[in-house]
Structures are given as structure tokens and as C-alpha cells.
Scaffold this active site. Sequence first.
Site, PDB file in Angstrom:
ATOM      1  N   HIS A   1      -7.125  -5.576   2.198  1.00  0.00           N
ATOM      2  CA  HIS A   1      -5.977  -5.068   2.933  1.00  0.00           C
ATOM      3  C   HIS A   1      -5.444  -6.181   3.826  1.00  0.00           C
ATOM      4  O   HIS A   1      -6.220  -6.889   4.475  1.00  0.00           O
ATOM      5  CB  HIS A   1      -6.383  -3.905   3.845  1.00  0.00           C
ATOM      6  CG  HIS A   1      -6.935  -2.717   3.129  1.00  0.00           C
ATOM      7  ND1 HIS A   1      -6.196  -1.573   2.917  1.00  0.00           N
ATOM      8  CD2 HIS A   1      -8.149  -2.474   2.582  1.00  0.00           C
ATOM      9  CE1 HIS A   1      -6.941  -0.678   2.267  1.00  0.00           C
ATOM     10  NE2 HIS A   1      -8.129  -1.193   2.060  1.00  0.00           N
TER      11      HIS A   1
ATOM     12  N   HIS B   1     -10.529  -5.200  -3.293  1.00  0.00           N
ATOM     13  CA  HIS B   1      -9.190  -5.487  -2.781  1.00  0.00           C
ATOM     14  C   HIS B   1      -9.285  -5.817  -1.307  1.00  0.00           C
ATOM     15  O   HIS B   1     -10.215  -5.377  -0.623  1.00  0.00           O
ATOM     16  CB  HIS B   1      -8.240  -4.297  -3.001  1.00  0.00           C
ATOM     17  CG  HIS B   1      -8.757  -3.004  -2.476  1.00  0.00           C
ATOM     18  ND1 HIS B   1      -9.724  -2.276  -3.146  1.00  0.00           N
ATOM     19  CD2 HIS B   1      -8.483  -2.306  -1.352  1.00  0.00           C
ATOM     20  CE1 HIS B   1     -10.010  -1.184  -2.463  1.00  0.00           C
ATOM     21  NE2 HIS B   1      -9.273  -1.183  -1.346  1.00  0.00           N
TER      22      HIS B   1
ATOM     23  N   ASP C   1       0.844  -1.199   0.000  1.00  0.00           N
ATOM     24  CA  ASP C   1       0.000   0.000   0.000  1.00  0.00           C
ATOM     25  C   ASP C   1       0.879   1.248   0.000  1.00  0.00           C
ATOM     26  O   ASP C   1       1.882   1.324   0.702  1.00  0.00           O
ATOM     27  CB  ASP C   1      -0.929   0.003   1.219  1.00  0.00           C
ATOM     28  CG  ASP C   1      -2.079   0.976   1.056  1.00  0.00           C
ATOM     29  OD1 ASP C   1      -3.225   0.518   0.912  1.00  0.00           O
ATOM     30  OD2 ASP C   1      -1.832   2.202   1.070  1.00  0.00           O
ATOM     31  N   ILE C   2       0.484   2.240  -0.773  1.00  0.00           N
ATOM     32  CA  ILE C   2       1.292   3.458  -0.913  1.00  0.00           C
ATOM     33  C   ILE C   2       1.232   4.324   0.356  1.00  0.00           C
ATOM     34  O   ILE C   2       2.139   5.116   0.605  1.00  0.00           O
ATOM     35  CB  ILE C   2       0.813   4.251  -2.158  1.00  0.00           C
ATOM     36  CG1 ILE C   2       1.904   5.196  -2.647  1.00  0.00           C
ATOM     37  CG2 ILE C   2      -0.477   5.007  -1.882  1.00  0.00           C
ATOM     38  CD1 ILE C   2       1.638   5.773  -4.026  1.00  0.00           C
TER      39      ILE C   2
ATOM     40  N   GLY D   1     -15.818   3.372   3.678  1.00  0.00           N
ATOM     41  CA  GLY D   1     -14.449   3.849   3.541  1.00  0.00           C
ATOM     42  C   GLY D   1     -13.742   3.397   2.286  1.00  0.00           C
ATOM     43  O   GLY D   1     -12.539   3.628   2.137  1.00  0.00           O
ATOM     44  N   GLN D   2     -14.465   2.761   1.352  1.00  0.00           N
ATOM     45  CA  GLN D   2     -13.809   2.318   0.110  1.00  0.00           C
ATOM     46  C   GLN D   2     -13.524   3.527  -0.766  1.00  0.00           C
ATOM     47  O   GLN D   2     -14.433   4.310  -1.074  1.00  0.00           O
ATOM     48  CB  GLN D   2     -14.688   1.318  -0.643  1.00  0.00           C
ATOM     49  CG  GLN D   2     -13.996   0.745  -1.880  1.00  0.00           C
ATOM     50  CD  GLN D   2     -14.826  -0.328  -2.595  1.00  0.00           C
ATOM     51  OE1 GLN D   2     -15.996  -0.539  -2.279  1.00  0.00           O
ATOM     52  NE2 GLN D   2     -14.207  -0.983  -3.561  1.00  0.00           N
TER      53      GLN D   2
ATOM     54  N   ASN E   1     -13.089  -2.954   2.486  1.00  0.00           N
ATOM     55  CA  ASN E   1     -14.095  -1.916   2.628  1.00  0.00           C
ATOM     56  C   ASN E   1     -15.016  -2.017   1.420  1.00  0.00           C
ATOM     57  O   ASN E   1     -14.556  -1.945   0.280  1.00  0.00           O
ATOM     58  CB  ASN E   1     -13.436  -0.539   2.694  1.00  0.00           C
ATOM     59  CG  ASN E   1     -12.517  -0.397   3.896  1.00  0.00           C
ATOM     60  OD1 ASN E   1     -12.835  -0.864   4.990  1.00  0.00           O
ATOM     61  ND2 ASN E   1     -11.362   0.231   3.700  1.00  0.00           N
TER      62      ASN E   1
HETATM   63  P1  5GP Z   1      -9.792   1.569   0.224  1.00  0.00           P
HETATM   64  O1  5GP Z   1      -9.809   2.936   0.847  1.00  0.00           O
HETATM   65  O2  5GP Z   1     -10.489   1.582  -1.121  1.00  0.00           O
HETATM   66  O3  5GP Z   1     -10.259   0.467   1.127  1.00  0.00           O
HETATM   67  O4  5GP Z   1      -8.268   1.242  -0.029  1.00  0.00           O
HETATM   68  C1  5GP Z   1      -7.544   1.787  -1.092  1.00  0.00           C
HETATM   69  C2  5GP Z   1      -6.102   1.691  -0.734  1.00  0.00           C
HETATM   70  O5  5GP Z   1      -5.353   1.863  -1.911  1.00  0.00           O
HETATM   71  C3  5GP Z   1      -5.636   2.753   0.271  1.00  0.00           C
HETATM   72  O6  5GP Z   1      -5.088   2.131   1.424  1.00  0.00           O
HETATM   73  C4  5GP Z   1      -4.594   3.555  -0.521  1.00  0.00           C
HETATM   74  O7  5GP Z   1      -3.495   3.953   0.270  1.00  0.00           O
HETATM   75  C5  5GP Z   1      -4.189   2.570  -1.601  1.00  0.00           C
HETATM   76  N1  5GP Z   1      -3.748   3.210  -2.826  1.00  0.00           N
HETATM   77  C6  5GP Z   1      -4.399   4.205  -3.509  1.00  0.00           C
HETATM   78  N2  5GP Z   1      -3.719   4.542  -4.617  1.00  0.00           N
HETATM   79  C7  5GP Z   1      -2.614   3.741  -4.636  1.00  0.00           C
HETATM   80  C8  5GP Z   1      -1.518   3.627  -5.560  1.00  0.00           C
HETATM   81  O8  5GP Z   1      -1.405   4.330  -6.556  1.00  0.00           O
HETATM   82  N3  5GP Z   1      -0.570   2.683  -5.265  1.00  0.00           N
HETATM   83  C9  5GP Z   1      -0.664   1.885  -4.156  1.00  0.00           C
HETATM   84  N4  5GP Z   1       0.327   0.996  -3.959  1.00  0.00           N
HETATM   85  N5  5GP Z   1      -1.683   1.979  -3.276  1.00  0.00           N
HETATM   86  C10 5GP Z   1      -2.645   2.895  -3.515  1.00  0.00           C
END
Ligand code: 5GP
Length: 113
Positions: free
Chosen positions: A101, A99, A30-31, A92-93, A86
Site C-alpha cells: 500500500h 502488495h 485502491d478501490i 489484516g491481509q 500486511n
Molecule cells: P490487504 O487488506 O490485503 O492488505 O489489502 C487489500 C487491498 O486491496 C484493500 O485495501 C482493498 O481495498 C483492495 N482491493 C480489494 N479488491 C480490490 C479490487 O477489486 N480492486 C482494487 N483496485 N482494489 C481492491
Amino acid sequence: MADTIFGKILRGEVPSKRLHEDDRCIVIADIHPQAPFHALVIPRKAIASLADAQREDEALLGHCLLVAHAVAAAGGIGDAFRVVTNSGVGAGQTVPHLHFHVLGGRPLRGGMG
Ligand code: 5GP
């Protein structure tokens, strides 16, 4: 389904640190890590969220969970890790491509709030 950042990562158009890949999913770091170990298991199939998964996706979902454990184990946290998805903006998605985590490497408190 609309293209997302994960679609671009899956196609190699956006760089990522890949921890695993196979014919059904990839795993990237994760970034913005929320823990010392924070990986994302991303199915190659473009499913928007868990709420959009269908019966035909049953084996894929199971595969993603087994891969989550495998990458946790490979990362040295196989005995204590958390898997979260999420589903929906209200949960929170932020990226509408399913995906999971995988978090660990520090004590994780109980509770889901
Ligand atoms: P969500 O909020 O949809 O459950 O999770 C999305 C996740 O994707 C977040 O934890 C966010 O940090 C990660 N993320 C978003 N953009 C990027 C990216 O460009 N590269 C990587 N490696 N992670 C990303």
C-alpha cells in the site's frame, strides 16, 4: 498459489485504474482508498505475502519499493507518504497476493498500531 482478485486484475480480467506498469509489477488505485492517495504496488509474480518471499525475490522487492516512491512522486506526495504491507490474516491481509500500500495526501499520524 490460489488465484486472487489481483491475479484477475493482472490478467486484465477485472478492470482497475492503473497508475504504472512494467515487466515486474503494476500499480493500481485502491478501490477503497484510506487516504486521498492510496495505491497498491502488486508484483506480477504470485507471491502470497512478504513471509513467502524468497532470497531470489530480493531484487523484485527492492523494485517494488522504488516504484512505490516513483508513483508517490508522480502523484504529488513524494515528500510524505507511507508504504505498508500486511503479511498474514492476523496482520489484516485480505488478498493473499503480495502488495504494498502507498498512502498519502493527508497528514499521517505516527505509530503503527
Ligand atoms: P490487504 O487488506 O490485503 O492488505 O489489502 C487489500 C487491498 O486491496 C484493500 O485495501 C482493498 O481495498 C483492495 N482491493 C480489494 N479488491 C480490490 C479490487 O477489486 N480492486 C482494487 N483496485 N482494489 C481492491
